[in-house]
Scaffold this motif. Sequence first.
Motif, PDB file in Angstrom:
ATOM      1  N   UNK A  30      49.615  44.544  95.682  1.00  0.00           N
ATOM      2  CA  UNK A  30      50.786  44.408  96.553  1.00  0.00           C
ATOM      3  C   UNK A  30      51.510  45.740  96.710  1.00  0.00           C
ATOM      4  N   UNK A  31      51.623  46.493  95.616  1.00  0.00           N
ATOM      5  CA  UNK A  31      52.262  47.808  95.694  1.00  0.00           C
ATOM      6  C   UNK A  31      51.452  48.732  96.603  1.00  0.00           C
ATOM      7  N   UNK A  32      50.129  48.676  96.468  1.00  0.00           N
ATOM      8  CA  UNK A  32      49.259  49.515  97.302  1.00  0.00           C
ATOM      9  C   UNK A  32      49.430  49.185  98.780  1.00  0.00           C
ATOM     10  N   UNK A  33      49.422  47.892  99.114  1.00  0.00           N
ATOM     11  CA  UNK A  33      49.569  47.480 100.517  1.00  0.00           C
ATOM     12  C   UNK A  33      50.932  47.871 101.074  1.00  0.00           C
ATOM     13  N   UNK A  34      51.979  47.818 100.233  1.00  0.00           N
ATOM     14  CA  UNK A  34      53.339  48.104 100.707  1.00  0.00           C
ATOM     15  C   UNK A  34      53.504  49.552 101.133  1.00  0.00           C
ATOM     16  N   UNK A  35      52.643  50.436 100.685  1.00  0.00           N
ATOM     17  CA  UNK A  35      52.769  51.846 101.028  1.00  0.00           C
ATOM     18  C   UNK A  35      52.309  52.158 102.451  1.00  0.00           C
ATOM     19  N   UNK A  36      51.800  51.128 103.160  1.00  0.00           N
ATOM     20  CA  UNK A  36      51.402  51.326 104.554  1.00  0.00           C
ATOM     21  C   UNK A  36      52.354  50.646 105.524  1.00  0.00           C
ATOM     22  N   UNK A  37      53.397  50.013 105.033  1.00  0.00           N
ATOM     23  CA  UNK A  37      54.279  49.286 105.946  1.00  0.00           C
ATOM     24  C   UNK A  37      55.711  49.340 105.460  1.00  0.00           C
ATOM     25  N   UNK A  38      56.645  49.211 106.405  1.00  0.00           N
ATOM     26  CA  UNK A  38      58.065  49.126 106.076  1.00  0.00           C
ATOM     27  C   UNK A  38      58.458  47.653 106.064  1.00  0.00           C
ATOM     28  N   UNK A  39      57.928  46.955 105.095  1.00  0.00           N
ATOM     29  CA  UNK A  39      58.184  45.534 104.986  1.00  0.00           C
ATOM     30  C   UNK A  39      57.585  45.034 103.689  1.00  0.00           C
TER      31      UNK A  39
END
Length: 460
Positions: free
Chosen positions: A119-128
């Motif tokens: 989840x942390x990894x995915x969050x680094x590609x989006x502002x959400x």
Amino acid sequence: MFTGTEKLLSMAFSTFVAKPIGNKKIHLKPVALLTEQDQLEHALASERRKVRLQHENTFNNLMEECSKFDDPICHEEEGTATTAGTSVQSIELVLPPHANHHGNTFGGQIMAWMETVATISASRLCHGHPFLKSVDMFKFRGPSTVGDRLVFNATVNNTFQNSVEVGVRVEAFDCQEWAQGQGRHINSAFLIYNAVDDQEELITFPRIQPISKDDFRRYQGAIARKRIRLGRKYVISHKKEVPFSTLWDISKKGSLSNSNVEALRSLATKSGWEINTTLEKIKIYTLEEQDVISVKVEKPVNSPAHVAYHLLSDFTKRPLWDPHYISCEVIDQVSEEDQIYYITCSIVNGDRPKDFVVLVSGRKPLKDDNTYTVAMKSVTLPSVPPSPQYIRSEVICAGFLIQAIDSSSCTVSYLNQMSASILPYFAGNIGGWSKSIEEAAASCIKFIENATHDGLKSVL
């Protein structure tokens, strides 16, 4: 809580292995099938097992196929991102509450840690805030025990419009292995995420631009896994056919015909089409919208656009090149541009062939356009009721868009928004264990290119 309304949040199928004592195999008793639902679930479990058994070979074949072409979308779009900034590492110490009475770490605990780092990894590609949509695979390669240090490494492999795949690798170290820097690879997983903004709208992720050799491997692997997911989707969901067809009313023929054409054009202009595969200039795209999958097949043809339109708008000729069509006859000549056909198709995953009643609407280009349209959708005619010999099936939205390139060539695009009855014809091809779409497209090209303005010259 106040209304008593319930909703389905998740569904999963877990596979367990019975471990024998000694070398003697354990033979499990067959499951007693008491109800019709039991028989259905038993049959679906067998289908899922077939998919699992051929998964590795299918994945390897798709990876080999992916290596033969670049993803043109990735090179054409601006604002692509690299995976360098998405790498996340986390270390956990296995304590007694994390393990069972044998001292082995709970699988669920490892999965929870893996989801956190992904989840942390995915969050680094989006502002959400990304949320877990599905899990492609949790593969347990070996055990870990109390006292082990578990190292979790997560990286974004690829993005697909509104979703992103994160790969997670887990290594276990005991005290000696930690000192030597040599761990045990015990788990791998691929997790699929969506993300929403403050208005609860899905966020579009930036496309990934692979840089290193390892980036390309993970990038292509994500594409292959998505194809397999889409291909097996109808096996897992097994949704019953929902009637989509419109009752044919001759007094409304104009509006029904126009809506047929507009639906196809609207499908073609939707955003989110992603290239699935290419073979000898034949490109296959997929579009996934919630539980709906659409396919677009694009191919160049060395023939004038008006010739291709003449041949493809006459569905009585389709059995000459499409192996799925057994027969196709006109049952109502509505107008010069609109006909209602009765179609019978081959048997796919069933004990009876399928039949369709469809409205086919053709449109020639307007003044400022160079695109011919051949749209089709199912209609209901009281004069052609379902027959016990066939499974009456539905076409939601399908057809051809023919765009002139010059006076002697054109691009033909075939689109189909799949219903439950259509999906089995495409699922194997999307999933990578069939080439029926490519074969039908190649046959269509040959059919058109060997035709003259008056009709067929030859069909090889």
